[in-house]
Design a protein around this motif. Structure first.
Motif, PDB file in Angstrom:
ATOM      1  N   PHE A 116       0.862  -1.182   0.000  1.00  0.00           N
ATOM      2  CA  PHE A 116       0.000   0.000   0.000  1.00  0.00           C
ATOM      3  C   PHE A 116       0.892   1.224   0.000  1.00  0.00           C
ATOM      4  CE2 PHE A 116      -2.031   3.300   2.668  1.00  0.00           C
ATOM      5  CZ  PHE A 116      -3.084   3.635   1.822  1.00  0.00           C
ATOM      6  N   LEU A 117       0.652   2.123  -0.929  1.00  0.00           N
ATOM      7  CA  LEU A 117       1.465   3.325  -1.037  1.00  0.00           C
ATOM      8  C   LEU A 117       0.577   4.542  -0.912  1.00  0.00           C
ATOM      9  CD1 LEU A 117       4.442   4.301  -1.860  1.00  0.00           C
ATOM     10  CD2 LEU A 117       3.298   4.934  -3.984  1.00  0.00           C
ATOM     11  N   LEU A 132      -6.387   3.804   3.540  1.00  0.00           N
ATOM     12  CA  LEU A 132      -6.111   2.391   3.269  1.00  0.00           C
ATOM     13  C   LEU A 132      -7.413   1.600   3.225  1.00  0.00           C
ATOM     14  CD1 LEU A 132      -4.413  -0.183   3.027  1.00  0.00           C
ATOM     15  CD2 LEU A 132      -3.934  -0.017   5.466  1.00  0.00           C
ATOM     16  N   GLU A 133      -8.246   1.783   4.219  1.00  0.00           N
ATOM     17  CA  GLU A 133      -9.512   1.048   4.264  1.00  0.00           C
ATOM     18  C   GLU A 133     -10.411   1.417   3.086  1.00  0.00           C
ATOM     19  OE1 GLU A 133     -10.745   2.044   8.246  1.00  0.00           O
ATOM     20  OE2 GLU A 133      -9.530   0.420   9.115  1.00  0.00           O
ATOM     21  N   SER A 134     -10.441   2.677   2.724  1.00  0.00           N
ATOM     22  CA  SER A 134     -11.253   3.122   1.589  1.00  0.00           C
ATOM     23  C   SER A 134     -10.736   2.544   0.277  1.00  0.00           C
ATOM     24  CB  SER A 134     -11.249   4.652   1.528  1.00  0.00           C
ATOM     25  OG  SER A 134     -11.864   5.103   0.354  1.00  0.00           O
ATOM     26  N   ARG A 135      -9.431   2.554   0.100  1.00  0.00           N
ATOM     27  CA  ARG A 135      -8.847   2.099  -1.162  1.00  0.00           C
ATOM     28  C   ARG A 135      -8.964   0.596  -1.359  1.00  0.00           C
ATOM     29  NH1 ARG A 135      -3.229   5.217  -1.517  1.00  0.00           N
ATOM     30  NH2 ARG A 135      -2.847   3.550  -3.007  1.00  0.00           N
ATOM     31  N   LEU A 136      -9.214  -0.142  -0.310  1.00  0.00           N
ATOM     32  CA  LEU A 136      -9.416  -1.582  -0.459  1.00  0.00           C
ATOM     33  C   LEU A 136     -10.649  -1.897  -1.308  1.00  0.00           C
ATOM     34  CD1 LEU A 136      -8.428  -2.878   3.077  1.00  0.00           C
ATOM     35  CD2 LEU A 136      -7.406  -3.571   0.895  1.00  0.00           C
ATOM     36  N   SER A 137     -11.564  -0.950  -1.448  1.00  0.00           N
ATOM     37  CA  SER A 137     -12.759  -1.181  -2.264  1.00  0.00           C
ATOM     38  C   SER A 137     -12.538  -0.815  -3.734  1.00  0.00           C
ATOM     39  CB  SER A 137     -13.949  -0.394  -1.706  1.00  0.00           C
ATOM     40  OG  SER A 137     -13.714   0.994  -1.821  1.00  0.00           O
ATOM     41  N   ASN A 138     -11.368  -0.289  -4.070  1.00  0.00           N
ATOM     42  CA  ASN A 138     -11.075   0.082  -5.454  1.00  0.00           C
ATOM     43  C   ASN A 138     -10.864  -1.141  -6.336  1.00  0.00           C
ATOM     44  OD1 ASN A 138     -11.153   2.800  -4.845  1.00  0.00           O
ATOM     45  ND2 ASN A 138      -8.937   3.002  -4.637  1.00  0.00           N
TER      46      ASN A 138
END
Length: 165
Positions: A116-117, A132-138
């Motif tokens: 994760f960057l 991080l938690e939000s981007r996991l849904s991308n």
């Protein structure tokens, strides 16, 4: 390093200054070859344009040098020092956040196959964790775009920190 010195040093020395900002050979060579720059602002503008876009292979190569968020690199390299400074908002003694980041990092790596960057400079640990938690849904393609943008931001912040007027 002062801009005047950066403009006049041997190309190999200029590359040594640029490489810790982001280890993307095409970008390092482009910025090195474009010297001299009349101002720091023009250097940063050129560096930004040269980083648009990073290819998937360039992103992958650059990510090889980035530690996980929450991990403090111990090497004495310029890049490790920059990373430690950028992650200053992440307190490793806050076990709740450290555990949540470790879990999020594992989930992210499992989903996307890379670390994760995020441009951590100026962000608090809760902000990083929320991102991080939000981007996991991308989707993978959405995340590719975000990661490349984060790399550009990191490179420019680092360059801004190593070159002065």
């Amino acid at each position: 390093m002062k801009l005047a010195e950066f403009n006049s040093v041997e190309p190999s020395r200029a590359r040594d200054v640029l490489k810790p900002c982001i280890d993307v050979g095409r970008w390092v060579e482009a910025v090195t070859a474009a010297r001299p720059f009349p101002s720091k602002a023009s250097l940063l503008e050129f560096a930004s344009q040269a980083a648009e876009p990073f290819t998937p292979a360039e992103v992958e190569a650059a990510l090889a040098h980035h530690p996980r968020i929450g991990d403090r690199p111990t090497a004495s390299t310029a890049e490790a020092s920059m990373s430690r400074s950028e992650q200053a908002g992440v307190d490793p003694s806050d076990s709740g956040v450290a555990e949540a980041l470790a879990r999020g990092n594992r989930d992210y790596e499992e989903k996307f196959g890379r670390v994760f960057l995020i441009r951590a400079a100026g962000r608090t640990a809760p902000e990083i964790l929320a991102a991080l938690e939000s981007r996991l849904s991308n989707s993978p393609s959405e995340e590719d775009t975000i990661v490349a943008q984060q790399l550009r931001e990191i490179a420019l912040l680092r360059l801004e920190g190593v070159i002065s007027e």
